[in-house]
Design an enzyme around this catalytic site. Sequence first.
Site, PDB file in Angstrom:
ATOM      1  N   HIS A  63       3.860  -5.285   7.828  1.00  0.00           N
ATOM      2  CA  HIS A  63       4.777  -6.142   8.586  1.00  0.00           C
ATOM      3  C   HIS A  63       5.189  -5.396   9.855  1.00  0.00           C
ATOM      4  O   HIS A  63       5.871  -4.377   9.781  1.00  0.00           O
ATOM      5  CB  HIS A  63       6.012  -6.479   7.756  1.00  0.00           C
ATOM      6  CG  HIS A  63       5.698  -7.247   6.505  1.00  0.00           C
ATOM      7  ND1 HIS A  63       5.738  -8.622   6.446  1.00  0.00           N
ATOM      8  CD2 HIS A  63       5.314  -6.833   5.272  1.00  0.00           C
ATOM      9  CE1 HIS A  63       5.402  -9.026   5.232  1.00  0.00           C
ATOM     10  NE2 HIS A  63       5.140  -7.954   4.503  1.00  0.00           N
ATOM     11  N   ASP A 308       2.337  -2.466   2.055  1.00  0.00           N
ATOM     12  CA  ASP A 308       3.369  -3.501   2.168  1.00  0.00           C
ATOM     13  C   ASP A 308       4.549  -2.955   2.975  1.00  0.00           C
ATOM     14  O   ASP A 308       5.718  -3.064   2.587  1.00  0.00           O
ATOM     15  CB  ASP A 308       3.836  -3.980   0.789  1.00  0.00           C
ATOM     16  CG  ASP A 308       4.808  -5.157   0.883  1.00  0.00           C
ATOM     17  OD1 ASP A 308       4.850  -5.817   1.942  1.00  0.00           O
ATOM     18  OD2 ASP A 308       5.542  -5.413  -0.096  1.00  0.00           O
TER      19      ASP A 308
END
Length: 439
Positions: A63, A308
């Site tokens: 992200h 992640d």
Amino acid sequence: MRTLLKNGRILDPSQELDVVGSVLIEDDQIVEFGDVRDLADIDEVYDCTGLWITPGLVDPHVHLREPGATHKETIVSGTQAAAAGGYTTICCMPNTTPPLDNPALVDFILDRAASPEAGGVFVAPVGALTRGMKGQELADLAAMKRAGIVAASDEEFPIQNALIMTQAMEFCVQLDLPILAHCEDTSLSKGGSMNEGAMSAMLGLKGIPRSAEEIAIMRNCLLSLHTGCQLHIMRVSTWGAVEMVRQAKFLGAPVTCEICPAHFAFTDEAVGDFDTNFKLLPPLRTQVDVDLLLQALNDGTIDCIASDHSPHASHEVDVPFEEAPFGSSQLESAVGVTLTFLTHKGILSPLETIRKLSTKPAQILRLDAGTLRPGETPVAQVCVIDPDCEWTFDRNRTFSKSKNTPFHGMPLRGKALLTFNGGEIYRDALFEDSRYSIQ
């Protein structure tokens, strides 16, 4: 410019290669590896004795927060963190503000990632599966694929309607586009903040049942089997999830899955002090889950390891546990955690470790990465790792703008020291140590 990485342990799963030798990089290409004989006019030599020379690492799940939440992370800071972690290619998720659901935003991401101030890491965008990530109407996937997306996902807003998911898979089959699925039945998980079990009961926190993850995985695996759509399941966390993936593979479904370092390093007991750095989605599970996840890593059911990387600003996580966002910053710690908890404990061999951190995610997403074979990547993508480097992760000495991590202060063994993506893009301060004998 001719650079020689000499006397290292060359680990290249794309060639099943595990030998001691050297790698010669000329300008921005690997021209020779193994027993390098052309040693004339070498400009720079790195003595890699005792170190691993591997393909640049590939992270399928990052992200970067831009556009939108640039107070958490930017494409520049995120790619710098990736380079420091040993990564040469990362896949950025579409849950930005606005969501990455049109070609113009894909162009924006690619332009920013190629800017001189960025970290020199290739960024492969993942497009939103539905418009606005609302789970109702498919996004213009064909236009986004032409713009450069490598996969589609609705990430933290998983599609709840089975018909919409079926239509998405059928369309992605036509486009030859993989789907990355965060699997969660939100009707079961709504309002939860940690794993449902003894710890949540003791702490008085509403739990997220394992069935919320497993029901969604079962549905998506069945739809993948019926449609033939390539499905990659993000961040598995329960033993039941792994068994469903194993069965789907046995039945012939084109399904792969990943795990994130925190899910094999910690259990839900880590939440005992209400530390929001341990608030993840899916949540940390039990020791039984961890033991069986380790087994699935060892036998290949879990295909790859993804960070992640989910950065959040300090003021967002310094709140009561139930109010904090899910996620943690993990790009710069992933290698150390993986080697500490998996490689040095005999769960994965060195070659399998690099397969899960580089070659396999590149193969799943069909990226020109994950190999040292000359001519198979646009430029030389190489990582040098010291598997025995003992260090302590310090969130205050990272490139990421956010410091929310469960690994702060943790002693680790194994570190990426040098990253090439065409040319050198990161050199760790430890490489100045005389033991590496840089010439």
